[in-house]
Design a protein around this motif. Structure first.
Motif, PDB file in Angstrom:
ATOM      1  N   ASP A 460      42.540  39.675  48.184  1.00 53.31           N
ATOM      2  CA  ASP A 460      41.817  40.247  47.048  1.00 53.31           C
ATOM      3  C   ASP A 460      42.852  40.627  45.997  1.00 53.31           C
ATOM      4  OD1 ASP A 460      40.431  42.051  45.254  1.00 53.31           O
ATOM      5  OD2 ASP A 460      38.887  42.258  46.788  1.00 53.31           O
ATOM      6  N   ALA A 462      42.810  42.723  43.723  1.00 51.84           N
ATOM      7  CA  ALA A 462      42.894  44.166  43.494  1.00 51.84           C
ATOM      8  C   ALA A 462      43.792  44.860  44.506  1.00 51.84           C
ATOM      9  CB  ALA A 462      41.499  44.786  43.539  1.00 51.84           C
ATOM     10  N   GLU A 490      41.502  52.646  37.804  1.00 53.52           N
ATOM     11  CA  GLU A 490      41.126  51.234  37.708  1.00 53.52           C
ATOM     12  C   GLU A 490      39.781  50.973  38.395  1.00 53.52           C
ATOM     13  OE1 GLU A 490      42.454  48.795  36.072  1.00 53.52           O
ATOM     14  OE2 GLU A 490      44.139  49.982  35.324  1.00 53.52           O
ATOM     15  N   GLU A 492      38.633  48.229  39.412  1.00 52.66           N
ATOM     16  CA  GLU A 492      38.829  47.284  40.505  1.00 52.66           C
ATOM     17  C   GLU A 492      39.254  47.994  41.794  1.00 52.66           C
ATOM     18  OE1 GLU A 492      38.704  43.485  40.849  1.00 52.66           O
ATOM     19  OE2 GLU A 492      37.087  44.457  39.732  1.00 52.66           O
ATOM     20  N   ARG A 495      36.131  49.144  43.498  1.00 55.22           N
ATOM     21  CA  ARG A 495      35.499  47.995  44.166  1.00 55.22           C
ATOM     22  C   ARG A 495      36.238  47.661  45.456  1.00 55.22           C
ATOM     23  NH1 ARG A 495      36.634  43.112  45.061  1.00 55.22           N
ATOM     24  NH2 ARG A 495      38.466  43.081  43.698  1.00 55.22           N
ATOM     25  N   LEU A 496      37.570  47.717  45.420  1.00 59.59           N
ATOM     26  CA  LEU A 496      38.371  47.395  46.603  1.00 59.59           C
ATOM     27  C   LEU A 496      38.109  48.389  47.727  1.00 59.59           C
ATOM     28  CD1 LEU A 496      40.741  45.504  47.612  1.00 59.59           C
ATOM     29  CD2 LEU A 496      42.248  47.405  46.981  1.00 59.59           C
ATOM     30  N   ARG A 499      34.830  47.642  49.323  1.00 60.60           N
ATOM     31  CA  ARG A 499      34.894  46.457  50.192  1.00 60.60           C
ATOM     32  C   ARG A 499      35.549  46.812  51.526  1.00 60.60           C
ATOM     33  NH1 ARG A 499      38.168  40.714  49.121  1.00 60.60           N
ATOM     34  NH2 ARG A 499      37.668  39.841  51.187  1.00 60.60           N
ATOM     35  N   LYS A 539      37.733  53.988  32.301  1.00 61.68           N
ATOM     36  CA  LYS A 539      37.323  53.533  33.626  1.00 61.68           C
ATOM     37  C   LYS A 539      35.814  53.671  33.803  1.00 61.68           C
ATOM     38  CE  LYS A 539      37.334  55.267  38.334  1.00 61.68           C
ATOM     39  NZ  LYS A 539      37.742  56.377  39.187  1.00 61.68           N
TER      40      LYS A 539
END
Length: 629
Positions: A460, A462, A490, A492, A495-496, A499, A539
């Protein structure tokens, strides 16, 4: 940092010097306060534009030692007859090494600097030779042959009132061009000294000191200055706040000032490691008054062997656990401090202590041990078999191995420390830890190691910045700040983390607890500080701003939760039995504005004041000008 860090030590020096009529009439004293990362060339241009000064004095610590040595050399090229003065705990009693490395330095101050610096300026006005400063106590200077000459020692200042206040005298600039308070927090000393003799610390000079206090009247007047400037957070720069009965009087004065003016709203400090009746009185008073703080358990280690090498004895285990439970039950924010790598500590003893501590305190500040000048560990390296390396960009010695820690073990633990500091210490998942432990049986160290291994292998983009930052951890000087800022600023990164939670951690939790834990995790991400940089994209989505009791907040309205997460966390912290049945709740979250300095400075004690909070959990209202909106 968007805001400056207050140069309190320089303020004391200037205020004390200018209290002398002759110095005030004959000199001009300027404080140059540079931000971290400023280049030597930039500092030199700022310092030496126009005529170079006659005396150039530096407040030296390990991180600025080399830069200040370079500036001293430049200064001597421009003004060979000028005096260069080094002071601070890093160079006190270290003149032989300082003069050898930086022959341009003329004087090293040993101990408290205010009176010594004033006498140095008097000597300069009298035309004294910088190689003949025998009459000034409390310093080392280069004699005619270049060798260090140590003058008579100077007693510590017994009556601190002889040091004028840099705030009340105007010696320290407090406002910017718009008249706003210019610093990230207000620094104060209410006392000086430390009675302990911890082997890793200079605060007690490794010999122990009598504690001396400033008068309450002076502290009240200083607090009023900060209140009128609407300073949110005061940091008391004391070694053991809560140790003295007078500390409770200071807290009373702080709360009374807040009640009159609406500010300050929070107190941060280094709390006394042994908690007395005074401490409990202070905590109760602050809670009742809605005055925020992060209460500290400065344990440093739970290993008896390491405690012995530290010359340190903690509270009995049942006492600190009882204290942590009491703070939890009171709903008060608490964090603990541990040091990794002390002689006598092993990987097993440290990890056992970490998880034992995290059962009560999830926010654990973990620091790799450094060797500092004038400390017992530095003097006894051979006794403990310590092998260390001096830093590339600072002057600290980083411990690599010793009799109970191998090189390989230390490298492995440095990687764990990286994630412990980035994610746990800085409260990225501040609510999830307790819920995961209680509902899924997952220890904090297990979750951190799971995140570490997942980031290392996931495909990924990120994850790449975090992998790169983590790769620097083995040397003990990892890019913690960059990683923390990345997670907080950030999109991202959010999101990381989501996940990772979904792919790696969620499969490890019981199915019946998964929906609740999902919502607690989402709540952690929702309550991250709102970050609005001056330049560059924000952000978060645009949020309205509301003023509450004189303080501006971003408001995220109508947040729908499938479970009442705030109530659930309160129940878990109080050792109650959580109800896992759905309990939908809609609430508004309030985020104090201005988080940018706290987030980029990665100060975990300050950043928690910018976390999203439901309206009913905000600090209690204060009457007066800062009363309810």
């Amino acid at each position: 940092m968007p805001l400056e860090s207050m140069p309190l030590a320089s303020g004391y020096l200037k205020a004390t010097a200018l209290a002398d009529d002759r110095i005030r009439a004959a000199t001009e004293i300027s404080i140059h306060n540079f931000r971290g990362g400023t280049t030597n060339a930039t500092m030199a241009n700022a310092l030496f534009a126009g005529a170079p000064p006659d005396v150039l004095a530096f407040s030296v610590l390990g991180w600025n030692y080399h830069a200040f040595g370079a500036l001293a050399a430049t200064f001597k090229q421009l003004n060979p007859q000028g005096w260069v003065v080094f002071g601070g705990t890093h160079v006190a009693q270290q003149a032989a090494r300082v003069f050898r490395m930086f022959p341009e330095v003329d004087v090293v101050v040993n101990g408290e600097g205010e009176i010594t610096f004033r006498e140095l300026l008097r000597a300069r006005l009298d035309g004294a030779d910088r190689r003949e400063l025998h009459a000034v106590a409390g310093l080392s200077f280069q004699g005619p042959d270049g060798r260090p000459v140590v003058t008579q020692g100077r007693d510590r200042i017994e009556d601190l009132e002889v040091i004028p206040s840099p705030f009340l005298t105007g010696a320290l600039d407090l406002t910017d061009d718009q008249g706003a308070f210019r610093y990230d927090v207000a620094l104060m000393e209410t006392n000086r000294g430390c009675p302990y003799k911890c082997a890793f610390c200079y605060w007690g000079g490794a010999i122990g000191q009598k504690v001396r206090a400033f008068s309450l009247d002076r502290l009240r007047r200083e607090l009023e200055v900060f209140a009128r400037l609407k300073v949110h957070t005061v940091v008391a720069c004391d070694a053991n706040f809560g140790l003295l009965p007078g500390d409770a009087d200071f807290v009373d004065a702080l709360i009374e000032t807040r009640d009159r003016f609406g500010f300050p709203r929070a107190l941060e400090t280094s709390w006394a490691k042994n908690k007395s009746k005074t401490f409990y009185r202070i905590v109760k008073r602050m809670k009742d008054a809605g005055m925020r703080s992060s209460f500290t358990l400065a344990l440093q280690t739970l290993s008896d062997n390491a405690l012995e090498s530290m010359n340190r004895r903690n509270m009995k285990v049942n006492e600190w656990e009882d204290l942590a439970a009491w703070l939890d039950n009171e709903g008060l924010d608490c964090y603990a401090e541990l040091i990794w790598g002390a002689p006598g500590e092993t990987v097993d003893s440290f990890m056992e202590g970490y998880d034992r501590l995290s059962r009560r305190v999830s926010r654990i500040a973990v620091y790799p041990i450094l060797l500092l000048p004038n400390t017992d560990y530095m003097e006894k390296k051979d006794l403990f078999g310590i092998r260390a390396v001096r830093g590339d960009h600072d002057d600290f010695e980083y411990v690599l191995a010793h009799d109970t820690m191998t090189f390989a073990e230390n490298q492995r633990m440095q990687r764990f420390l990286f994630w412990a500091r980035v994610v746990a210490e800085n409260a990225v998942l501040r609510h999830s830890w307790a819920a995961l432990r209680r509902l899924a049986g997952l220890t904090q160290s297990h979750v951190l190691r799971d995140l570490e291994s997942w980031i290392a292998r996931v495909d990924d983009p990120a994850a790449v910045p975090l992998r790169e930052h983590a790769a620097t951890a083995a040397g003990g000087t990892g890019a913690f700040g960059a990683a923390i800022s990345y997670l907080y600023t950030e999109p991202e990164a959010v999101r990381l983390l989501t996940r990772w939670w979904r792919e790696s951690l969620r499969p490890q939790v019981p199915e019946e607890a998964a929906p609740v834990l999902d919502e607690v995790f989402r709540y952690d991400l929702l309550t991250m500080p709102v970050y609005r940089p001056q330049n560059g994209p924000a952000k978060d989505e645009e949020l309205p701003v509301e003023v509450v009791r004189g303080q501006s907040y971003y408001v995220r309205r109508d947040v729908e939760l499938a479970y009442d997460v705030p109530a659930l966390i309160r129940t878990i912290r109080a050792d109650g039995e959580p109800d896992l049945s759905p309990s939908p709740r809609t609430l508004d979250l309030y985020y104090r504005t201005g988080s940018e300095s706290a987030v980029t400075s990665t100060n975990h004690e300050i950043v928690v004041h910018f976390m999203g909070t439901p309206r009913d959990e905000m600090p209690a209202a204060a009457p007066g000008p800062g009363g309810p909106s």
